[in-house]
Motif scaffolding. Structure first.
Motif, PDB file in Angstrom:
ATOM      1  N   SER A   1      -1.695  -6.997  -3.731  1.00  0.00           N
ATOM      2  CA  SER A   1      -3.376  -6.705  -2.441  1.00  0.00           C
ATOM      3  C   SER A   1      -3.288  -8.034  -0.965  1.00  0.00           C
ATOM      4  O   SER A   1      -3.406  -7.633  -0.197  1.00  0.00           O
TER       5      SER A   1
ATOM      6  N   GLU B   1       0.964  -1.457  -0.424  1.00  0.00           N
ATOM      7  CA  GLU B   1       0.099   0.170  -0.347  1.00  0.00           C
ATOM      8  C   GLU B   1       0.973   1.453  -0.382  1.00  0.00           C
ATOM      9  O   GLU B   1       0.842   1.420   1.288  1.00  0.00           O
TER      10      GLU B   1
ATOM     11  N   ASN C   1      -4.105   2.855  -3.886  1.00  0.00           N
ATOM     12  CA  ASN C   1      -4.619   1.474  -4.169  1.00  0.00           C
ATOM     13  C   ASN C   1      -4.747   0.907  -5.495  1.00  0.00           C
ATOM     14  O   ASN C   1      -4.874   1.027  -6.802  1.00  0.00           O
TER      15      ASN C   1
END
Length: 246
Positions: free
Chosen positions: A136, A6, A15
């Motif tokens: 992610s 991140e 993002n």
């Protein structure tokens, strides 16, 4: 590198998955346009646009419907409603896009196969998107079950898990090479796309056993049932492949 990745730029949390998702769509479309210019076909331009529109509508609906069926729940507040509406899966998108194209071709009366040009742009798009999924970590439901396997990784929750997205990146790399070699054999129109769908849906059918799914029908996840549906759709091609292998 710590997962989830991140990055913060000028005090703003980026993002990375969303950025790579949009990049995947953009580069896949540009790749498709490039391939279209390199390949001469007799499908009228207006019919091509109708086919692309059918693919887009089918992919949009399919990705949402099957994502909701993968882990069904009832929204209880505005936040969960947004999450509910934003749910999507590439598997539903692919199969929905396939049905969208077939329906569009029925409507306009186009009988020529149009799928082969989509193959490599789709692989490129999925590949870029899966990089975002991997970065992610556990923020995206593309991680695997807890494991003691030597490839197990801490994806953000401190538990060694199967890096499903990483496995898929490796698979897509070799699938791209394999299909490029098949392309040189001058296959019957549409067969390259069928090979892609059969290979990718078979892979996902198997890899889903490594995911911590919670909703099952007859012991299989919704995605696995979708994979079986797709393989059933291409059963004639699969039978021919087995016959030729023998």
């Amino acid at each position: 590198m710590k997962l989830p990745f991140e990055p913060v730029i000028f005090g703003i949390h980026i993002n990375i998955h969303l950025i790579l998702e949009y990049l995947a769509f953009f580069l896949a479309f540009r790749y498709y346009v490039y391939l279209q210019k390199q390949n001469l076909d007799t499908i009228p331009k207006i019919n091509k646009l109708s086919i692309i529109l059918g693919a887009m509508i089918g992919a949009f609906l399919g990705s949402r419907i099957f994502a909701i069926l993968e882990n069904p729940f009832m929204p209880t507040n505005f936040s969960s409603l947004i999450s509910f509406l934003n749910s999507k899966t590439i598997m539903g998108g692919l199969f929905g896009g396939l049905l969208g194209v077939e329906i569009a071709k029925k409507i306009i009366g186009e009988k020529q196969s149009s799928g082969d040009l989509f193959v490599f742009p789709i692989i490129l798009g999925i590949f870029i998107g899966r990089i975002g999924c991997f970065l992610s970590g556990t923020n995206e439901f593309t991680y695997g079950k807890e494991t003691s396997f030597f490839l197990g990784m801490n994806l953000g929750d401190g538990i060694p898990r199967h890096p499903i997205a990483l496995y898929e990146l490796i698979f897509l790399f070799f699938l791209f090479i394999f299909l490029q070699k098949q392309k040189t054999k001058k296959l019957k129109a549409g067969l390259l796309f069928q090979y892609f769908m059969i290979a990718y849906f078979t892979f996902r059918l198997c890899i889903e056993f490594l995911k911590p799914n919670v909703f099952f029908i007859c012991g299989l996840s919704t995605i696995q049932l979708l994979c079986l549906l797709c393989l059933l759709y291409y059963h004639k091609t699969i039978l021919i492949l087995f016959k030729n292998a023998r």
